[in-house]
Motif scaffolding. Structure first.
Motif, short mmCIF file in Angstrom:
data_model
loop_
_atom_site.label_atom_id
_atom_site.label_comp_id
_atom_site.label_asym_id
_atom_site.label_seq_id
_atom_site.Cartn_x
_atom_site.Cartn_y
_atom_site.Cartn_z
N TYR A 140 24.90 -12.09 22.21
CA TYR A 140 24.42 -10.65 22.45
C TYR A 140 23.03 -10.87 22.70
CZ TYR A 140 22.16 -6.43 21.00
OH TYR A 140 21.39 -5.01 20.97
N ARG A 160 20.95 -9.58 25.69
CA ARG A 160 19.97 -8.77 25.99
C ARG A 160 18.63 -9.15 26.46
NH1 ARG A 160 15.80 -6.75 23.00
NH2 ARG A 160 15.93 -4.39 22.14
N TYR A 162 26.39 -5.97 23.86
CA TYR A 162 25.21 -5.28 24.41
C TYR A 162 25.23 -4.53 25.42
CZ TYR A 162 20.91 -5.14 27.16
OH TYR A 162 19.78 -4.83 27.75
N SER A 209 22.40 -1.97 29.13
CA SER A 209 22.23 -3.09 29.98
C SER A 209 21.57 -2.78 31.32
CB SER A 209 23.71 -3.56 30.72
OG SER A 209 24.43 -2.56 31.31
#
Length: 126
Positions: A60, A64, A119, A125
């Motif tokens: 994640y 990110r 994410y 995103s």
């Protein structure tokens, strides 16, 4: 390119640091022995569980921090984890039940997917 490498590095390091830190806490509390993983199955499953959570978090975090294509970055980290997991299963699989180290290998691709998807699904995103 540097931002991509940084994102992957941070995800990998977060996983390693969290796993080693939690392992150390359990060893200090005499829940885990220092030199092997031949303990009761529920304890091994507990270790497997928190390592899965830490790995999802690492993927994640990589997604990110990725400058673009967050899922691709999570998959790259998963690929690195897969290579490290296979290496660990071959070289250190004897220090615990065989299924423990190989389960980490088998679960690595879905872990990478879940971390990246976690994410991406939040709508953050790039």
């Amino acid at each position: 390119m540097l931002k991509s490498a940084f994102a992957i590095f941070v995800g990998l390091i977060s996983n390693v640091v969290l796993s080693i830190s939690f392992d150390t806490i359990l060893k200090v509390m005499n829940i885990l022995p220092y030199d092997h993983m031949f303990v009761a199955t529920p304890i091994v499953l507990f270790v497997l569980g928190y390592r899965i959570i830490f790995s999802i978090f690492g993927c994640y975090l990589t997604a990110r921090l990725a400058p673009q294509n967050p899922m691709k970055h999570a998959y790259i980290l998963g690929g690195i984890g897969l290579v490290l997991g296979i290496t660990g299963a071959i070289l250190a699989g004897h220090i615990g039940p065989w299924w423990y180290s190989w389960s980490l290998v088998i679960l690595t691709p879905p872990i990478a997917y879940l971390g990246g998807k976690l994410y991406v699904s939040t709508g953050n995103s790039k």
